[in-house]
Design a protein around this motif. Structure first.
Motif, PDB file in Angstrom:
ATOM      1  N   ILE A  99      58.339  58.578  92.379  1.00 39.85           N
ATOM      2  CA  ILE A  99      56.700  58.892  93.248  1.00 39.85           C
ATOM      3  C   ILE A  99      57.102  59.014  94.495  1.00 39.85           C
ATOM      4  O   ILE A  99      56.443  59.991  95.167  1.00 39.85           O
ATOM      5  CB  ILE A  99      55.890  57.555  93.164  1.00 39.85           C
ATOM      6  CG1 ILE A  99      55.406  57.065  91.610  1.00 39.85           C
ATOM      7  CG2 ILE A  99      54.924  57.553  94.102  1.00 39.85           C
ATOM      8  CD1 ILE A  99      54.403  58.283  90.963  1.00 39.85           C
ATOM      9  N   ALA A 100      58.028  58.491  95.340  1.00 40.68           N
ATOM     10  CA  ALA A 100      58.470  58.692  96.564  1.00 40.68           C
ATOM     11  C   ALA A 100      58.956  60.019  96.876  1.00 40.68           C
ATOM     12  O   ALA A 100      58.361  60.707  97.773  1.00 40.68           O
ATOM     13  CB  ALA A 100      59.498  57.690  96.973  1.00 40.68           C
ATOM     14  N   ASN A 101      59.582  60.807  96.005  1.00 39.74           N
ATOM     15  CA  ASN A 101      60.184  62.149  96.140  1.00 39.74           C
ATOM     16  C   ASN A 101      59.062  63.244  95.656  1.00 39.74           C
ATOM     17  O   ASN A 101      59.181  64.321  96.343  1.00 39.74           O
ATOM     18  CB  ASN A 101      61.462  62.209  95.367  1.00 39.74           C
ATOM     19  CG  ASN A 101      62.769  61.574  96.310  1.00 39.74           C
ATOM     20  OD1 ASN A 101      63.176  61.883  97.285  1.00 39.74           O
ATOM     21  ND2 ASN A 101      62.893  60.343  95.738  1.00 39.74           N
ATOM     22  N   ILE A 102      58.460  62.853  94.729  1.00 38.20           N
ATOM     23  CA  ILE A 102      57.556  63.863  94.156  1.00 38.20           C
ATOM     24  C   ILE A 102      56.189  63.918  95.197  1.00 38.20           C
ATOM     25  O   ILE A 102      55.605  65.275  95.351  1.00 38.20           O
ATOM     26  CB  ILE A 102      56.796  63.565  92.806  1.00 38.20           C
ATOM     27  CG1 ILE A 102      57.988  63.908  91.645  1.00 38.20           C
ATOM     28  CG2 ILE A 102      55.750  64.363  92.415  1.00 38.20           C
ATOM     29  CD1 ILE A 102      57.943  63.435  90.379  1.00 38.20           C
ATOM     30  N   LEU A 103      56.002  62.935  95.805  1.00 40.14           N
ATOM     31  CA  LEU A 103      54.644  62.931  96.828  1.00 40.14           C
ATOM     32  C   LEU A 103      55.234  62.934  98.210  1.00 40.14           C
ATOM     33  O   LEU A 103      54.502  63.320  99.272  1.00 40.14           O
ATOM     34  CB  LEU A 103      53.985  61.641  96.755  1.00 40.14           C
ATOM     35  CG  LEU A 103      52.715  61.800  95.672  1.00 40.14           C
ATOM     36  CD1 LEU A 103      53.191  61.577  94.321  1.00 40.14           C
ATOM     37  CD2 LEU A 103      51.977  60.364  95.955  1.00 40.14           C
ATOM     38  N   ASN A 104      56.633  62.833  98.479  1.00 32.49           N
ATOM     39  CA  ASN A 104      57.276  63.111  99.625  1.00 32.49           C
ATOM     40  C   ASN A 104      56.759  62.137 100.634  1.00 32.49           C
ATOM     41  O   ASN A 104      56.315  62.462 101.884  1.00 32.49           O
ATOM     42  CB  ASN A 104      57.251  64.580 100.401  1.00 32.49           C
ATOM     43  CG  ASN A 104      58.270  64.568 101.280  1.00 32.49           C
ATOM     44  OD1 ASN A 104      59.026  63.954 101.634  1.00 32.49           O
ATOM     45  ND2 ASN A 104      57.899  65.814 102.425  1.00 32.49           N
ATOM     46  N   ILE A 105      56.312  60.835 100.267  1.00 33.46           N
ATOM     47  CA  ILE A 105      55.933  59.848 101.146  1.00 33.46           C
ATOM     48  C   ILE A 105      57.110  58.360 100.833  1.00 33.46           C
ATOM     49  O   ILE A 105      57.342  58.415  99.963  1.00 33.46           O
ATOM     50  CB  ILE A 105      54.465  59.392 100.930  1.00 33.46           C
ATOM     51  CG1 ILE A 105      54.177  59.044  99.477  1.00 33.46           C
ATOM     52  CG2 ILE A 105      53.620  60.675 101.334  1.00 33.46           C
ATOM     53  CD1 ILE A 105      52.844  58.644  99.292  1.00 33.46           C
TER      54      ILE A 105
ATOM     55  N   LYS B  89      63.735  69.786  95.255  1.00 31.17           N
ATOM     56  CA  LYS B  89      63.911  70.121  93.766  1.00 31.17           C
ATOM     57  C   LYS B  89      62.396  69.497  93.172  1.00 31.17           C
ATOM     58  O   LYS B  89      62.203  70.470  92.379  1.00 31.17           O
ATOM     59  CB  LYS B  89      65.235  69.199  93.197  1.00 31.17           C
ATOM     60  CG  LYS B  89      66.487  69.406  93.690  1.00 31.17           C
ATOM     61  CD  LYS B  89      67.534  68.522  92.854  1.00 31.17           C
ATOM     62  CE  LYS B  89      68.959  69.082  93.253  1.00 31.17           C
ATOM     63  NZ  LYS B  89      69.678  68.274  92.467  1.00 31.17           N
ATOM     64  N   TYR B  90      61.809  68.559  93.526  1.00 34.75           N
ATOM     65  CA  TYR B  90      60.835  67.999  92.792  1.00 34.75           C
ATOM     66  C   TYR B  90      59.562  69.158  93.201  1.00 34.75           C
ATOM     67  O   TYR B  90      58.570  69.430  92.264  1.00 34.75           O
ATOM     68  CB  TYR B  90      60.505  66.848  92.959  1.00 34.75           C
ATOM     69  CG  TYR B  90      60.917  65.877  92.077  1.00 34.75           C
ATOM     70  CD1 TYR B  90      60.863  66.151  90.773  1.00 34.75           C
ATOM     71  CD2 TYR B  90      61.756  64.809  92.459  1.00 34.75           C
ATOM     72  CE1 TYR B  90      61.301  65.286  89.734  1.00 34.75           C
ATOM     73  CE2 TYR B  90      62.402  63.766  91.403  1.00 34.75           C
ATOM     74  CZ  TYR B  90      62.002  64.102  90.049  1.00 34.75           C
ATOM     75  OH  TYR B  90      62.444  63.293  89.090  1.00 34.75           O
ATOM     76  N   GLU B  91      59.700  69.622  94.282  1.00 40.09           N
ATOM     77  CA  GLU B  91      58.495  70.533  94.826  1.00 40.09           C
ATOM     78  C   GLU B  91      58.464  71.593  93.861  1.00 40.09           C
ATOM     79  O   GLU B  91      57.529  72.197  93.199  1.00 40.09           O
ATOM     80  CB  GLU B  91      58.747  71.038  96.044  1.00 40.09           C
ATOM     81  CG  GLU B  91      57.819  71.815  96.696  1.00 40.09           C
ATOM     82  CD  GLU B  91      56.409  71.209  96.883  1.00 40.09           C
ATOM     83  OE1 GLU B  91      55.173  71.870  96.867  1.00 40.09           O
ATOM     84  OE2 GLU B  91      56.410  70.081  97.182  1.00 40.09           O
ATOM     85  N   GLU B  92      59.686  72.336  93.472  1.00 43.02           N
ATOM     86  CA  GLU B  92      59.919  73.389  92.596  1.00 43.02           C
ATOM     87  C   GLU B  92      59.253  73.026  91.047  1.00 43.02           C
ATOM     88  O   GLU B  92      58.430  73.795  90.537  1.00 43.02           O
ATOM     89  CB  GLU B  92      61.267  73.984  92.493  1.00 43.02           C
ATOM     90  CG  GLU B  92      61.366  75.025  91.695  1.00 43.02           C
ATOM     91  CD  GLU B  92      62.900  75.728  91.687  1.00 43.02           C
ATOM     92  OE1 GLU B  92      63.234  76.516  90.722  1.00 43.02           O
ATOM     93  OE2 GLU B  92      63.635  75.202  92.372  1.00 43.02           O
ATOM     94  N   ARG B  93      59.535  71.830  90.829  1.00 45.39           N
ATOM     95  CA  ARG B  93      59.276  71.319  89.399  1.00 45.39           C
ATOM     96  C   ARG B  93      57.755  71.134  89.432  1.00 45.39           C
ATOM     97  O   ARG B  93      57.019  71.411  88.383  1.00 45.39           O
ATOM     98  CB  ARG B  93      59.867  70.026  89.185  1.00 45.39           C
ATOM     99  CG  ARG B  93      61.328  70.456  88.875  1.00 45.39           C
ATOM    100  CD  ARG B  93      61.633  71.024  87.777  1.00 45.39           C
ATOM    101  NE  ARG B  93      63.281  71.436  87.551  1.00 45.39           N
ATOM    102  CZ  ARG B  93      63.799  71.916  86.747  1.00 45.39           C
ATOM    103  NH1 ARG B  93      63.060  72.146  85.578  1.00 45.39           N
ATOM    104  NH2 ARG B  93      64.998  72.304  86.706  1.00 45.39           N
ATOM    105  N   TYR B  94      57.133  70.595  90.373  1.00 42.46           N
ATOM    106  CA  TYR B  94      55.685  70.377  90.571  1.00 42.46           C
ATOM    107  C   TYR B  94      54.928  71.607  90.263  1.00 42.46           C
ATOM    108  O   TYR B  94      53.832  71.799  89.775  1.00 42.46           O
ATOM    109  CB  TYR B  94      55.439  69.680  91.736  1.00 42.46           C
ATOM    110  CG  TYR B  94      53.894  69.533  91.882  1.00 42.46           C
ATOM    111  CD1 TYR B  94      53.207  68.635  91.024  1.00 42.46           C
ATOM    112  CD2 TYR B  94      53.216  70.121  93.034  1.00 42.46           C
ATOM    113  CE1 TYR B  94      51.893  68.518  91.102  1.00 42.46           C
ATOM    114  CE2 TYR B  94      51.980  69.955  93.059  1.00 42.46           C
ATOM    115  CZ  TYR B  94      50.965  69.176  92.248  1.00 42.46           C
ATOM    116  OH  TYR B  94      49.540  69.023  92.432  1.00 42.46           O
TER     117      TYR B  94
END
Length: 488
Positions: A408-414, A466-471
């Protein structure tokens, strides 16, 4: 003194006993059945809620002197339609928040009447889970039962009615009925007319922290309690959980990973996002909030573990997941349809991207990431409304997983703050009872005194990338499958 918070959930009622300093003395849980009479339907018997609540209260008070209990309040599953006749008998099983039968009624509200008009009346558009479409469905499909309705209430308010005799609700829970003019905190006459009901069958409105009555003398006597135990209005489960995590005051956030999933953002003033992807509701502190809701969150992992993998070793299944941001498998978590931001009760779960090299842990990871990506969808709706966050509290059964916290922290970047004590709506309910009893002047005072942060999960810049690309890939999947869902 002691206070009781009653969390009326979808699968169980959880009762919490708290001292006025915030220390939890006892927690008791009682389960009940959930019925699915037809595909997409979801019902429960309100009498089961009350019976199990009373049974739970009997065990809960053994931990202390029952005479020391000063107040009771609630956090409850929202949107459910509970209908009583003139003799206060339950007319039919309650139609729950995750019931999708009222699709035609939603189309009527949003398309025939118009989203702009409905939003003008209430601050929100229609969703299949909301109460008003259920009322309209009942009027069309069960006219004889509809004609018997003398009281309409929400699930937690049925408990309040049975315990105190007060026919009441609070603004936060009423916000999700699509019958409340949320901005002005009053029942909407036009919406009542559209549903074919009158305001006299709707409960009296209160702030969540206001007393609505006292525990009935016969119940108090049977439990060994005093006869002046305050019953506070309580709140919808998400608003109560937000209180329990200290998410009160301006521009604060709470993410919940319970049966459903939410992102809950507080506001001092009423506001509506332009696309109506977020709900514009009243908050339990007397102010307002915007909320995104996904219908299946931790329940996705429960379904995957219990029904498919047939194991209860949740932590064991997650221990080998180390390649975050690199999974080639995606999971769409729409097992019961989806609300925010798609508003599509026909949507369903899907795995995409599997190959001969796909492993068990890839599938487990995909389920967890799918819920996190869908949470990001809700956050993007908030960002489009001009809201920017740096921190969020987190709660719910799924929030106990450090791996899920990290996703959650890394996918939302918060930054994700984990509270010292996380007992969800029950804790918030007990705090609301304290305010109703005068132990704290405001909900914010109670939160400041009781809630603290245990640890914080910070995003990692490389993993965020990395997760930004996956999202971006995940974001394309629902639009690609939307027409397929309708045909299925």
């Amino acid at each position: 003194m002691y206070y009781v918070g009653i969390d009326l959930g979808t699968s169980a009622v959880k009762l919490l006993l708290m001292r006025e300093d915030g220390k939890i003395e006892n927690v008791v849980s009682r389960e009940y059945e959930l019925s699915f009479p037809q595909p997409g339907w979801s019902e429960q018997n309100p009498e089961d809620w009350y019976r199990q609540t009373l049974d739970g209260l009997k065990k809960l008070v053994h931990a202390v002197d029952p005479k020391e209990i000063a107040g009771i309040s609630f956090g409850g599953q929202m949107h459910g339609l509970v209908a009583l006749d003139e003799d206060d008998n339950v007319i039919r099983p309650a139609i729950l928040w995750n019931d999708g039968r009222s699709q035609e009624e939603v189309v009527y509200f949003n398309e025939t009447i118009g989203k702009k008009v409905i939003s003008g009346y209430t601050g929100n558009i229609a969703f299949a889970g909301f109460t008003a479409p259920k009322i309209l469905w009942m009027k069309k499909h069960e006219p004889e039962l509809f004609a018997k309705i003398k009281k309409i209430m929400l699930p937690k308010d049925y408990l309040a009615y049975k315990l105190s005799g007060s026919f009441s609700t609070d603004y936060s829970d009423a916000s999700g009925m699509l019958l409340l003019d949320v901005e002005h905190k009053c029942w909407s006459e036009p919406m009542c007319e559209l549903c074919g009901i009158t305001k006299d069958i709707l409960p009296k409105l209160y702030e969540s922290y206001e007393a609505v009555g006292y525990l009935k003398s016969e119940i108090a006597d049977s439990l060994g309690m005093k006869r002046d135990v305050v019953i506070a209005a309580g709140a919808g489960d998400n608003a109560a959980a937000a209180v329990g995590t200290g998410t009160v005051g301006k521009n604060k956030c709470n993410i919940s990973l319970g049966t459903s999933g939410t992102i809950f953002i507080t506001s001092d003033c009423f506001r509506v996002d332009a696309n109506n992807a977020l709900h514009a509701f009243a908050h339990a502190d007397g102010k307002y909030h915007l909320m995104g809701c996904m219908l299946s969150a931790a329940s996705c992992n429960k379904w995957w573990m219990d029904n498919i993998l047939k194991t209860d070793r949740y932590a064991e299944e997650q221990k080998d997941i180390v390649k975050l941001g690199e999974n080639h498998v995606y999971f769409l978590p729409y097992l019961m349809g989806e609300r925010s931001p798609w508003n599509d009760p026909m949507a369903r779960g899907a795995f995409v991207g599997m190959g001969l090299d796909t492993k068990r842990e890839d599938m487990v990871q995909a389920v967890l990431e799918g819920v996190a990506f869908a949470t990001r969808d809700m956050y993007e709706a908030a960002r489009s409304a001009g809201i920017s966050l740096e921190h969020s509290m987190i709660c719910g059964g799924g929030a106990k997983s450090p791996l899920w916290q990290k996703m959650i922290a890394n996918i939302l970047n918060i930054s994700i703050d984990i509270p010292n004590c996380e007992e969800g709506p029950g804790m918030g309910g007990a705090m609301l009872a304290m305010v109703a009893d005068g132990k704290y002047a405001t909900v914010e005072d109670a939160a400041n005194a009781i809630v603290s942060v245990k640890s914080t999960c910070e995003p990692d810049a490389e993993l965020v990338k990395k997760y930004e690309e996956r999202y971006r890939s995940f974001r394309k999947l629902y639009p690609a499958l939307k027409d397929v869902y309708g045909k299925l």
